[in-house]
Scaffold this active site. Structure first.
Site, short mmCIF file in Angstrom:
data_model
loop_
_atom_site.label_atom_id
_atom_site.label_comp_id
_atom_site.label_asym_id
_atom_site.label_seq_id
_atom_site.Cartn_x
_atom_site.Cartn_y
_atom_site.Cartn_z
N ASP A 66 0.83 -1.22 0.00
CA ASP A 66 0.00 0.00 0.00
C ASP A 66 0.86 1.27 0.00
OD1 ASP A 66 -2.06 -1.90 0.46
OD2 ASP A 66 -1.82 -1.67 2.62
N GLU A 243 -11.42 -0.42 -3.40
CA GLU A 243 -10.71 0.22 -2.30
C GLU A 243 -9.48 0.95 -2.86
OE1 GLU A 243 -9.68 -3.05 0.25
OE2 GLU A 243 -7.93 -3.63 -0.95
#
Length: 500
Positions: A66, A243
């Site tokens: 991420d 997401e």
């Protein structure tokens, strides 16, 4: 807070996700070189343009998922990412993107030992807003690790690696449900927050939302708009997930990428687009790609690319995609327990219609380049049916990407390795150029090796002289590539290429 809903059936758009470039040659205007501006940490640029090649080595950082990279006006790039222990927030900085690979990493915040913000510390992002640093992140509770919510830290120090971080608490949304991946951007002077959340009225694990930010950068206000509902097959593999939203702005348009499906090899990027002048809080202003724009690729051994951010190159001329993936497909057990997602970088190219082209996750090692023709400035070397040629508007980007590596024949030469066919090289056969698999022979090595020289028509470019046929250079003729002797100025122009 009023809620604006995205359509149940996503709006599709034409263009950027198409595969297979046109075979017919056609002339287009040469791209105009512009310099990117950085606004609120997001690349905001002018028209599609020719930008110099970038040189990075992947992976940038192992076991960092991420990833979020922010380029600040102090001359530093700041990198934060999820650590596999899910227990802290780390930060490093360097004056170059590659320098982040070896930069000292500092833990700037650690999870609570009890209660809220005590587990699953995920997906931090760092932003500089109103002369202060903010980190957005997701966290669970020690007594309920899946009660994931979004939180914000603040630091007033000029250097965010030092000074104290103040917990500004939870970002409140219309529902007290699973929420994560907060990101922020500015468009037309308005700051927005975009994030992922499980909405009680939908059957999905998470959708993507958008709202204006309030007086403080840890508050939202007004209408909350549902932008992405995972409905396509590639959005619902393993889980029904949208997401990790991230935004890049260019050509009067706003592009929002998001990650979809389970966090294994099914993970991929989708994309929305909207006019920069549109009402971004109207779901109808956004159109959605019907296909993923970035996905696993077995040929390059890259799996599950996603949860991206955007930054710019050191010279400010190239947009850079920052993302994580794995270099293997099969995972034992829960993918969240597998620690080997790696931070990676690659250049974003821009299609003639102004949409971004991410291509495929490139192989590990040196990043590839494109070779643009000097005299046909919108055309690039590419392979099609293994024949080397030049063409404009190569939307199947990887066909026109090559790694310049040490020459197979040695002697100071270079070879050009195909990006989407690793182990295949540009080589001449019967003086015509093809992309073919290296058979290990001395003949192949010689045919696939070239002496790199300053461009014959422009020293800012390069020319490639055959290693085993000195005096013959790679040049285009009638849209195809050959090694031939060059004598006239037109010959020299056709044998000169610019790296992008």
């Amino acid at each position: 807070m009023p809620l604006t809903l995205a359509p149940t059936d996503p709006i599709t758009r034409r263009g950027s996700a198409s595969r297979g470039g046109p075979r017919r040659l056609r002339s287009v205007l040469a791209a105009v070189l512009v310099v990117l501006a950085v606004s609120a940490g997001l690349p905001v640029a002018g028209p599609a343009h020719a930008a110099p090649a970038v040189n990075y080595t992947n992976p940038l950082v192992n076991q960092r998922a991420d990833p979020h990279i922010f380029r600040h006006t102090d001359g530093y790039y700041y990198l934060t990412a999820t650590v596999p222990q899910y227990d802290r927030i780390v930060l490093r900085r360097a004056t170059t993107l590659q320098g982040l690979a070896t930069a000292t990493e500092t833990t700037i915040w650690s999870r609570h030992t009890s209660g809220e913000m005590g587990a699953h510390i995920w997906a931090p992002e760092i932003h500089f807003i109103n002369n202060r640093w903010y980190v957005y992140f997701a966290a669970g509770r020690t007594d309920d690790v899946w009660r994931i919510r979004m939180y914000v830290l603040e630091n007033a120090n000029a250097n965010p690696l030092t000074g104290s971080w103040t917990e500004r608490g939870r970002i409140t949304t219309p529902w007290d449900t699973f929420s994560l991946d907060a990101s922020t951007f500015v468009a037309n002077g308005v700051r927005y927050l975009t994030w992922a959340q499980q909405e009680p009225s939908t059957p999905n694990n998470s959708n993507v939302y958008l709202a204006r930010m309030g007086a403080n950068p840890w508050q939202i206000t007004g209408t909350v708009t549902r932008l992405v509902v995972p409905t396509y097959d590639w959005e619902t593999r393993g889980y029904r997930v949208a997401e990790g939203p991230a935004v890049i702005q260019r050509n009067g348009r706003i592009f929002l990428t998001y990650s979809a499906s389970a966090t294994d090899a099914n993970y991929c990027l989708g994309m929305l687009s909207a006019s920069a002048s549109a009402n971004l809080l109207d779901a109808a202003s956004w159109s959605k790609s019907p296909s993923p724009v970035f996905a696993s690729n077995a040929a390059t051994s890259q799996y599950g690319p996603g949860h991206n951010s955007f930054t710019v190159s050191e010279d400010g001329q190239s947009d850079i995609l920052v993302y994580h993936d794995r270099n293997y497909r099969d995972i034992s057990g829960d993918p969240l327990n597998d620690p080997n997602r790696r931070t990676r970088l690659q250049k974003v190219y821009w299609n003639a219609d102004g949409t971004p082209n991410f291509g495929i996750p490139v192989p590990d090692g040196a990043t590839p380049v494109r070779l643009r023709s000097h005299d046909q400035a919108s055309s690039y070397i590419r392979h099609y049916d293994y024949r080397a040629r030049i063409e404009p508007n190569v939307t199947n980007l990887a066909d026109s990407q090559f790694r310049i590596v040490t020459g197979l024949a040695g002697g100071g030469s270079v070879s050009l390795e195909s990006t989407n066919f690793p182990g295949y090289y540009l080589r001449h056969r019967g003086y015509a150029l093809y992309v073919e698999k290296n058979d290990g022979s001395a003949l192949f090595g010689g045919d696939a090796s070239f002496r790199r020289q300053a461009g014959l028509a422009d020293s800012a470019g390069i020319s490639l002289e055959s290693q085993n046929f000195p005096g013959r250079h790679v040049r285009h003729r009638d849209g195809l590539l050959y090694i031939e002797a060059v004598s006239s100025s037109a010959d020299r122009a056709s044998a000169t290429f610019h790296l992008e």
